[in-house]
Design a protein around this motif. Structure first.
Motif, short mmCIF file in Angstrom:
data_model
loop_
_atom_site.label_atom_id
_atom_site.label_comp_id
_atom_site.label_asym_id
_atom_site.label_seq_id
_atom_site.Cartn_x
_atom_site.Cartn_y
_atom_site.Cartn_z
N ASN A 24 43.81 37.37 44.50
CA ASN A 24 42.59 37.26 43.70
C ASN A 24 42.97 37.11 42.23
O ASN A 24 43.61 37.98 41.67
CB ASN A 24 41.70 38.50 43.87
CG ASN A 24 41.13 38.57 45.26
OD1 ASN A 24 40.98 37.54 45.92
ND2 ASN A 24 40.80 39.76 45.71
N LYS A 25 42.56 36.00 41.64
CA LYS A 25 42.86 35.75 40.24
C LYS A 25 41.64 36.11 39.39
O LYS A 25 41.00 35.25 38.81
CB LYS A 25 43.26 34.30 40.02
CG LYS A 25 44.57 33.95 40.66
CD LYS A 25 45.01 32.58 40.29
CE LYS A 25 46.37 32.32 40.92
NZ LYS A 25 46.94 31.07 40.50
N GLN A 26 41.34 37.38 39.36
CA GLN A 26 40.24 37.85 38.54
C GLN A 26 40.80 38.27 37.18
O GLN A 26 41.89 38.82 37.11
CB GLN A 26 39.53 39.03 39.20
CG GLN A 26 38.84 38.64 40.49
CD GLN A 26 38.13 39.82 41.10
OE1 GLN A 26 38.22 40.94 40.62
NE2 GLN A 26 37.41 39.56 42.17
N PRO A 27 40.05 37.98 36.15
CA PRO A 27 40.54 38.36 34.82
C PRO A 27 40.71 39.87 34.71
O PRO A 27 39.92 40.64 35.23
CB PRO A 27 39.48 37.85 33.86
CG PRO A 27 38.34 37.37 34.68
CD PRO A 27 38.76 37.34 36.10
N SER A 28 41.78 40.25 34.03
CA SER A 28 42.05 41.67 33.86
C SER A 28 41.51 42.19 32.53
O SER A 28 41.75 43.32 32.17
CB SER A 28 43.55 41.93 33.95
OG SER A 28 44.21 41.18 32.96
N GLY A 29 40.80 41.36 31.80
CA GLY A 29 40.25 41.75 30.51
C GLY A 29 39.42 40.62 29.97
O GLY A 29 38.99 39.74 30.70
#
Length: 123
Positions: free
Chosen positions: A6-11
């Motif tokens: 999952n390439k969800q933004p971390s910020g």
């Protein structure tokens, strides 16, 4: 074992208006006919306040869409409409390509014309 990546933004990412102005400045300096950026006068409501001279590049950012106002001094003899159009495209492309922020308008204000310096007459 099946692991999903999952390439969800971390910020979050926020780009300051100063960064957009810097990018615009460098793009403007590359345009043939542009001599320099020009100081502008702040709106009349701020006229009496100290520091009423405005910055040559103003950025309005609303919902990740930018409107850029840039004031320039052009070289005498430059084709003003052609230089302005080239400047608009260069600034828009540079800001959009480097930041991903949509630029809806680039308003060019020609504040002055710079005449070539004449060589002193030798006697």
């Amino acid at each position: 074992m099946n692991v999903e990546n999952n390439k969800q933004p971390s910020g979050s990412l926020k780009i300051s208006q100063d960064v957009l102005a810097t990018i615009s400045n460098f793009a403007a300096e590359e345009i043939d006919g542009v001599v320099s950026l020009a100081d502008t006068y702040a709106p009349i409501k701020n006229f009496l306040k100290k520091g009423s001279i405005g910055k040559p590049i103003q950025i309005s950012l609303n919902d990740d869409v930018a409107v850029i106002d840039i004031s320039v001094n052009l070289k005498y003899g430059a084709n003003i409409p052609a230089v302005a159009e080239t400047l608009q495209k260069a600034v828009k492309d540079a800001v959009q390509n480097m930041t991903g922020i949509t630029v809806s308008k680039v308003n060019v204000h020609v504040a002055g014309i710079v005449f070539p310096e004449t060589a002193p007459v030798q006697q």
